[in-house]
Design an enzyme around this catalytic site. Structure first.
Site, PDB file in Angstrom:
ATOM      1  N   HIS A 123       0.824  -1.219   0.000  1.00 46.99           N
ATOM      2  CA  HIS A 123       0.000   0.000   0.000  1.00 46.99           C
ATOM      3  C   HIS A 123       0.860   1.272   0.000  1.00 46.99           C
ATOM      4  CE1 HIS A 123      -2.998   2.976   0.912  1.00 46.99           C
ATOM      5  NE2 HIS A 123      -2.487   3.201   2.119  1.00 46.99           N
ATOM      6  N   HIS A 153       3.782   6.981   5.344  1.00 47.66           N
ATOM      7  CA  HIS A 153       2.599   7.710   5.820  1.00 47.66           C
ATOM      8  C   HIS A 153       1.791   6.975   6.890  1.00 47.66           C
ATOM      9  CE1 HIS A 153       0.369   5.307   2.760  1.00 47.66           C
ATOM     10  NE2 HIS A 153      -0.673   5.509   3.549  1.00 47.66           N
ATOM     11  N   GLU A 192       0.895   5.901  12.684  1.00 47.03           N
ATOM     12  CA  GLU A 192      -0.443   5.459  13.062  1.00 47.03           C
ATOM     13  C   GLU A 192      -0.494   3.970  13.418  1.00 47.03           C
ATOM     14  OE1 GLU A 192      -4.691   5.194  10.758  1.00 47.03           O
ATOM     15  OE2 GLU A 192      -3.249   6.706  10.123  1.00 47.03           O
ATOM     16  N   ASP A 193       0.273   3.159  12.678  1.00 43.04           N
ATOM     17  CA  ASP A 193       0.099   1.699  12.775  1.00 43.04           C
ATOM     18  C   ASP A 193       1.237   0.939  13.442  1.00 43.04           C
ATOM     19  OD1 ASP A 193      -2.263   2.071  11.454  1.00 43.04           O
ATOM     20  OD2 ASP A 193      -1.515   1.472   9.488  1.00 43.04           O
ATOM     21  N   ASP A 241      -3.348   8.274  -1.356  1.00 41.31           N
ATOM     22  CA  ASP A 241      -3.667   7.243  -0.358  1.00 41.31           C
ATOM     23  C   ASP A 241      -5.128   6.803  -0.495  1.00 41.31           C
ATOM     24  OD1 ASP A 241      -3.576   5.670   2.038  1.00 41.31           O
ATOM     25  OD2 ASP A 241      -4.373   7.373   3.158  1.00 41.31           O
ATOM     26  N   ASP A 256     -26.770  12.110 -25.656  1.00 50.51           N
ATOM     27  CA  ASP A 256     -26.981  12.823 -26.914  1.00 50.51           C
ATOM     28  C   ASP A 256     -26.044  14.009 -27.073  1.00 50.51           C
ATOM     29  OD1 ASP A 256     -28.829  11.210 -28.007  1.00 50.51           O
ATOM     30  OD2 ASP A 256     -30.584  12.413 -27.483  1.00 50.51           O
TER      31      ASP A 256
END
Length: 717
Positions: free
Chosen positions: A60, A84, A88-89, A151, A271
């Protein structure tokens, strides 16, 4: 500082990584080395993590970095894209990132990180706070939003393994927030992709049916499209213009939205045929326009010059609609190569195409201004802030001129008040009227493309809550609400102080004689931080002045249910903290009584108001005796009902009598009886006091056709 890894992880042998490295050929070898270090670091930090699809998590960040490389952004932005998710993880700290990769990379990654570790009352509040933080980071550095959009793009592309409800939630958020941001930044290609993927996730069946219909229509339209295309090319060549001409197919979601909003069938939407003409320079754009207008007849009113007046996101093109073969509408966009780059890639064009660095810098300045305007909508209420921003993300624009000739882009439907706040907050707060194209116009007037607007201000003018019912922009709405909240707070504090002072004087105590310790103890016991907060709570009706006075004096001879004997003097012009009830519309001279209404302050009624009869008996402690204090110059609304004989000119006679008595007519309505013998006139008029009203009614009674006059009661409180 972390030491460099002794050996490269297996992820560096992945084909996707090798392709990624090959795409970095526009950077120096030193920059590529730093990017490799960031990749290795990210791969190690995410080594034990998998995506929901079962793939290694590093796929990712690598995909996001690949999208950033397509925009040919700098090394710091690419490194931030690779890193990034580590804050956070993985438990990595911002300090660690700063030490290893530099402060700039750490700031970018921090701006991209969500606020998952904070607790919020709801998903909506968390979403709003995350977005607020991202906006602040975007305002500091535009690269944050570009990485964030990349992202979001990859997350949408790889969402098939998620639960359908989560897919729909994320796709809806993308349609509401991220796709409009991409459009506002001029990233049209990305904007269309985000919309189409989100549409397929929210309405998979509808998207499938539309896609099949488009494929079938493409085959049926091939001959006509080719004929129009060849006709345009031949005409431009004959005019000596070098041009690249190609068909412009509508996106899936744009077709769906147009069908839904305009209630059109699929064939009606299809159209309209779209073409793009890309020429060498600006003069060639206008020459091409003239050539095409001689080839096919233009549709009146369907020409827009976004070259002379670019859109806020930097977009430039000439737009025209022509009547092609068999009466077929043909939409054509004419632009230069540089304009085409900006139209496709917006602010990213600044990094992509060095030959347009100057215009790219201008676009970045405009984008920064827009981001700053979003941040000015800051509110304590996250949901309100989020809603205001969403309003500003859909600017179907009109262009307004100031008296000095400056052009300002505003959302379609914008009013005079919106424009005033766009000029300056103080101009908005004090606007009282406007001149549109040199003619006076009210504040709620909607502005049209090309209007020249001059705002008329007055030092005494202040925002009116009614403005919130018609303003269009999030900026104006946010500024008005903030002003009203601040004013209500200040006025409520002043009212609360007066109420408590009067209560203490009624009990025979001068407030200044009460020791400071007693005040401090009262504030602490009530949970307030300051005396002003205590006054505000009293003024807003959250606490009764009689109860507060008893606790302040530690008086046990007075219970909470004891009615207060205080009398408060009012002018009726105090503002939002003191309101005159709409049911009885009291005016000076009427015997009045006040009720502390929670959240609204003091509401004033007449003594004989039928609406309050029951409450005065059952809850006497909530009522305060109030009396009028003389004040000159203020007029009060009052409703009267006038019965007249149904004769010609009677309304004019009554209106003239009202005016001669020095009163204004705010509103009038009329009803005739079934036999048309009498007419019932209902007026809302403005008077200074009860004697003034008596003079007005006396003047009307002199008219022979007037049979009855009554002051009206009843209605909303």
């Amino acid at each position: 500082m972390d030491s460099a890894p002794s050996s490269l992880p297996p992820a560096t042998e992945e084909p996707a990584y090798r392709v990624f490295l090959d795409s970095l050929d526009y950077l120096s070898s030193e920059e590529i080395t730093r990017i490799e270090e960031a990749y290795v670091y990210s791969a190690e930090k995410h080594a034990n993590q998998k995506r929901m699809s079962g793939e290694a998590y590093i796929t990712h960040p690598l995909a996001v970095a690949g999208a950033v490389v397509e925009w040919r952004m700098d090394a710091d932005a690419i490194m931030a894209a690779l890193l990034h998710d580590v804050l956070e993880d993985t438990g990595t700290t911002k300090r660690e990132l700063s030490d290893k990769f530099g402060r700039e990379v750490a700031e970018l990654v921090d701006g991209l990180s969500k606020l998952d570790k904070m607790e919020f009352a709801s998903y909506q509040e968390a979403q709003a706070e995350n977005f607020r933080k991202m906006l602040m980071a975007m305002a500091r550095d535009l690269r944050v939003v570009l990485i964030k959009l990349a992202d979001r793009q990859h997350n949408l592309q790889t969402m098939s393994s998620m639960r359908p409800d989560k897919q729909r939630r994320i796709a809806t958020e993308t349609l509401e927030i991220y796709a409009p941001i991409a459009l506002r930044l001029g990233l049209n290609k990305l904007y269309r992709e985000l919309q189409d993927i989100s549409f397929r996730l929210i309405y998979p069946r509808r998207a499938e049916i539309l896609a099949r219909a488009m494929k079938a229509a493409r085959g049926n339209r091939h001959e006509l499209l080719s004929r129009i295309l060849e006709g345009i090319k031949t005409k431009l060549t004959a005019a000596g213009l070098k041009a690249h001409v190609f068909g412009r197919e509508k996106s899936l979601y744009s077709i769906y939205r147009k069908m839904k909003e305009k209630t059109l069938s699929f064939s009606q939407v299809l159209d309209i045929y779209g073409f793009r003409v890309v020429v060498e320079n600006v003069p060639a754009c206008y020459l091409a326009l003239g050539s095409l207008h001689s080839l096919f007849k233009p549709v009146p009113g369907k020409f827009k010059d976004y070259i002379a007046i670019p859109k806020a996101n930097g977009y430039q093109s000439l737009h025209t609609t022509l009547i092609g073969p068999y009466g077929t509408p043909v939409e054509v966009q004419i632009r230069t190569e540089e304009m085409h780059h900006v139209a496709q890639d917006g602010v990213a064009a600044h990094w992509l195409y060095k030959d347009i660095e100057e215009s790219g810098a201008d676009l970045q300045i405009r984008t920064h201004k827009w981001l700053q305007s979003l941040l000015e909508m800051q509110s304590n209420d996250s949901a309100e802030f989020f809603e205001n921003v969403k309003i500003d993300l859909f600017p179907d624009e009109v262009y307004i001129f100031t008296p000095k000739g400056k052009i300002m882009a505003q959302p379609r439907g914008t009013t005079v008040v919106d424009f005033a706040y766009a000029v300056h907050t103080d101009v908005g707060h004090h606007c009282s009227a406007a001149r549109i194209n040199h003619e006076l116009a009210p504040l709620r007037t909607e502005l049209r493309n090309g209007d020249m607007v001059e705002i008329i201000t007055s030092p005494k003018a202040t925002p009116n809550p009614i403005w919130l019912t018609y303003v269009k922009t999030g900026r104006a709405r946010s500024k008005i609400r903030h002003f009203l909240r601040t004013m209500q707070h200040e006025e409520s504090a002043r009212l609360g102080e007066r109420l408590l002072r009067q209560e203490l004087l009624t009990l025979g105590v001068v407030p200044i004689s009460i020791p400071a310790e007693a005040w401090d103890q009262l504030i602490k016991a009530g949970g307030q931080k300051t005396l002003e907060e205590l006054y505000t709570d009293i003024g807003l009706g959250k606490r009764l002045p009689s109860v507060v006075a008893r606790r302040l004096l530690a008086r046990e001879d007075m219970t909470a249910d004891t009615p207060s004997n205080m009398t408060l003097a009012i002018h009726g012009t105090e503002g939002m903290a003191i309101q005159l009830a709409r049911c009885c519309q009291p005016i000076p001279g009427d015997p009045i009584i006040g009720s502390i209404k929670k959240g609204s302050g003091l509401v004033i009624h007449t003594h004989d108001c039928p609406t309050i009869r029951k409450s005065r008996t059952s809850e006497p402690q909530k009522w305060i005796d109030v009396e009028w204090e003389p004040e000159e110059g203020k007029l009060f609304d009052i409703r009267i009902r006038v019965e007249v004989k149904n004769t010609r000119g009677v309304l004019a006679q009554v209106a003239s009598a009202i005016a001669e008595a020095g009163s204004n007519i705010e509103h009038v309505s009329m009803d005739a009886d079934p036999e048309h013998l009498f007419t019932l006139l209902r007026f809302t008029i403005q008077v200074a006091h009860r004697n003034h009203l008596a003079n007005v009614m006396r003047g009307m009674r002199h008219i022979p056709e007037v049979t009855r006059i009554v002051r009206e009661r009843g209605g909303e409180i």
